[in-house]
Design a protein around this motif. Structure first.
Motif, mmCIF file in Angstrom:
data_model
loop_
_atom_site.group_PDB
_atom_site.id
_atom_site.type_symbol
_atom_site.label_atom_id
_atom_site.label_comp_id
_atom_site.label_asym_id
_atom_site.label_seq_id
_atom_site.Cartn_x
_atom_site.Cartn_y
_atom_site.Cartn_z
ATOM 1 N N TYR A 272 -6.519 -10.305 -1.020
ATOM 2 C CA TYR A 272 -5.991 -8.645 0.434
ATOM 3 C C TYR A 272 -5.158 -9.157 0.887
ATOM 4 O O TYR A 272 -3.985 -8.391 0.729
ATOM 5 C CB TYR A 272 -7.060 -7.766 0.862
ATOM 6 N N PRO B 177 -0.402 -12.456 -8.142
ATOM 7 C CA PRO B 177 1.121 -11.922 -7.889
ATOM 8 C C PRO B 177 2.389 -12.618 -8.142
ATOM 9 O O PRO B 177 1.950 -14.013 -7.603
ATOM 10 C CB PRO B 177 0.204 -11.139 -6.853
ATOM 11 N N ASP B 178 2.813 -12.228 -8.067
ATOM 12 C CA ASP B 178 4.627 -12.609 -7.948
ATOM 13 C C ASP B 178 4.847 -13.259 -6.066
ATOM 14 O O ASP B 178 4.336 -12.583 -5.921
ATOM 15 C CB ASP B 178 5.614 -12.026 -7.919
ATOM 16 N N ASP C 134 -8.913 -2.962 2.154
ATOM 17 C CA ASP C 134 -7.953 -1.972 1.039
ATOM 18 C C ASP C 134 -8.594 -0.576 1.724
ATOM 19 O O ASP C 134 -9.375 -0.109 0.886
ATOM 20 C CB ASP C 134 -7.958 -2.860 -0.504
ATOM 21 N N ALA D 64 2.599 -11.316 0.515
ATOM 22 C CA ALA D 64 3.505 -11.595 -0.946
ATOM 23 C C ALA D 64 4.261 -10.862 -1.059
ATOM 24 O O ALA D 64 5.423 -11.038 -0.946
ATOM 25 C CB ALA D 64 2.612 -11.446 -2.671
ATOM 26 N N ASP D 65 3.463 -9.175 -0.432
ATOM 27 C CA ASP D 65 4.447 -7.869 -0.821
ATOM 28 C C ASP D 65 5.320 -8.079 0.654
ATOM 29 O O ASP D 65 6.146 -7.565 0.241
ATOM 30 C CB ASP D 65 3.331 -6.973 -0.653
ATOM 31 N N GLN D 66 5.373 -8.938 1.872
ATOM 32 C CA GLN D 66 5.879 -9.193 2.657
ATOM 33 C C GLN D 66 7.242 -10.325 2.902
ATOM 34 O O GLN D 66 8.019 -10.640 3.433
ATOM 35 C CB GLN D 66 5.125 -9.031 3.758
ATOM 36 N N LYS D 67 6.929 -10.895 1.272
ATOM 37 C CA LYS D 67 7.542 -11.687 1.275
ATOM 38 C C LYS D 67 7.787 -13.446 1.365
ATOM 39 O O LYS D 67 8.903 -13.826 1.873
ATOM 40 C CB LYS D 67 9.133 -11.934 1.196
ATOM 41 N N TRP E 248 -4.654 -3.839 5.141
ATOM 42 C CA TRP E 248 -4.320 -4.836 4.782
ATOM 43 C C TRP E 248 -2.449 -4.743 5.490
ATOM 44 O O TRP E 248 -2.039 -5.687 5.670
ATOM 45 C CB TRP E 248 -4.078 -5.742 3.826
ATOM 46 N N GLU E 249 -1.835 -3.755 5.188
ATOM 47 C CA GLU E 249 -0.778 -4.133 5.662
ATOM 48 C C GLU E 249 0.507 -4.070 6.573
ATOM 49 O O GLU E 249 0.796 -4.602 7.915
ATOM 50 C CB GLU E 249 0.135 -2.384 4.672
ATOM 51 N N GLU F 184 -1.957 -11.393 -0.976
ATOM 52 C CA GLU F 184 -1.196 -10.388 -1.391
ATOM 53 C C GLU F 184 -0.731 -9.565 -1.290
ATOM 54 O O GLU F 184 0.646 -8.881 -1.023
ATOM 55 C CB GLU F 184 -2.278 -9.346 -2.529
ATOM 56 N N ALA F 185 -1.330 -8.718 0.566
ATOM 57 C CA ALA F 185 0.006 -8.308 1.280
ATOM 58 C C ALA F 185 0.575 -9.243 1.897
ATOM 59 O O ALA F 185 1.929 -8.422 2.284
ATOM 60 C CB ALA F 185 -1.186 -7.966 2.369
#
Length: 411
Positions: free
Chosen positions: A34, A62-63, A204, A40-43, A393-394, A37-38
């Protein structure tokens, strides 16, 4: 390159960890997935190096995330040091696994060094102080890359011998920065160390707030009061005390109770035998290890969540208790014990009930109180859910990204 453009560069990080989900349904250290992935969302670009295991499956990431498993023993089916109940319980249950420890550490170092050569990450982040943190610090010195280490609990409370304790303190003293999930975890390493940044692990929130009880409740369970435990079945989780507490409930309440135990580990057969010995085997359902994706439905079906953690015979205990936050997000009142970092998550009678460790009678009384006091159940649900939302997580990822930037840039 200007200072501004340097700060705007994507952060490329090598993660070292002794546990990471082996498939999309695996719950082993799923909190790390988790977090990854969070991030990765933050680049943030992550290359995750974790141990191989017979249950590792091909899994699309995920990317921004590459997950690599290092092999440390042959044949493959004998790679049993990590996962399951965890490295330390695995070693206690099967001492021959000590033979794998040097291969484990050497393979992690060699594979990580190769990643450093090929990928050139700008930062190494090790989860757990030993051995990952120690390997990371050595790599950091070799490649002149800053190292961040994170303590999760087991690395603090267990392995307190003079040699390993000295290695852990050396690791903390020689990394660029370190974090801890709670103050209790940080304090367990001893005094006179650099102060960590306290960044608790998260959950999450939306996933656990959206569980569907009807998906798992059977017709004969709908009139029951469901008590729930989720976690590894190892000594420090204190599940034997929970079973003893349920056995001590008055008959009129026991007739309405069903205890669900979700998880697996070296204690499972002993706990089943205990339930039989206490004549409540028909009240205890051992669900085994379940896919993480369906856990919210089981939380939603439960009436009370209980995590009766203790300090085990090797001094290990709970570093934070992320599982309690998952229960709170699911709108369930929680009961736990005042050990490790749990009191930094639960405020007694505000966000949950805290009892003493190894006190089945107190667990029993807490269950009786919650069953009888609807107003208290409702207030704990509301306050607990509000607290759990703050651990999403964000919000955790933002803190780690800030720390990554500071550590990478040396500012």
């Amino acid at each position: 390159m200007s200072a501004q453009s340097a700060k705007d560069k994507p952060i490329k990080v090598l993660w070292l960890t002794s546990s990471y989900p082996r498939s999309k349904d695996d719950s082993a250290s799923v909190f790390l997935r988790y977090l990854a992935e969070a991030l990765a969302d933050q680049k943030v670009n992550l290359h995750i190096l974790s141990p191989d295991h017979p249950e590792v499956q091909a899994n699309t990431q995920p990317d921004g995330i590459v997950c690599q498993h290092f092999r440390y023993f042959w044949p493959l089916k004998l790679q049993m040091l990590a996962y399951g109940s965890g490295i330390l319980p695995n070693l206690r249950a099967a001492p021959w696994l000590f033979l794998q420890v040097p291969f484990f550490i050497t393979s992690m170092f060699v594979n990580a060094a190769w990643i450093m050569v090929v990928q050139r990450p700008s930062l190494i982040h090790a989860h757990w102080i030993f051995p990952q943190g120690t390997v990371a610090v050595l790599l950091g010195k070799l490649f002149r890359v800053p190292v961040l280490v994170t303590a999760h609990g087991g690395d603090a409370f267990a392995l307190r011998g003079s040699l390993v304790g000295a290695i852990k303190r050396w690791t903390i003293n020689h990394c660029a920065a370190w974090t801890s999930n709670t103050n209790a975890t940080a304090d367990a390493f001893g005094p006179d160390l650099p102060k960590p940044q306290i960044i608790p692990m998260g959950i999450d929130y939306e996933k656990f707030a959206a569980g569907n009880a009807k998906a798992v409740l059977k017709p004969n369970s709908q009139q029951k009061t469901i008590l729930l435990f989720v976690g590894r079945l190892v000594e420090k989780k204190g599940v034997a005390d929970l079973i003893a507490a349920v056995a001590g409930l008055p008959k009129n309440l026991l007739d309405r109770i069903e205890l669900w135990i979700i998880g697996d580990g070296v204690e499972r057969e002993r706990l089943k035998t205990l339930a039989v010995d206490l004549k409540i085997e028909n009240k205890v359902v051992f669900h085994g290890r379940l896919p993480n994706a369906i856990l919210p439905d089981y939380y939603a079906a439960a009436d009370i969540f209980i995590a009766p953690s203790i300090v085990d015979t090797n001094g290990d205990t709970e570093g934070q208790g992320v599982i309690l936050l998952e229960a709170m997000a699911s709108k369930i009142p929680v009961i736990s014990t005042n050990t490790g970092g749990i009191a930094e998550v639960i405020e007694n009678r505000k966000t949950g009930l805290l009892v003493n460790t190894k006190a089945p009678e107190e667990i029993k009384q807490a269950i009786e109180l919650l069953v009888a006091d609807k107003e208290l159940r409702v207030s704990l649900r509301i306050a607990g859910q509000r607290l759990a939302e703050s651990y999403d997580w964000e919000k955790r990822a933002v803190k780690f990204v800030s720390l990554y930037m500071v550590t990478r840039d040396g500012s």
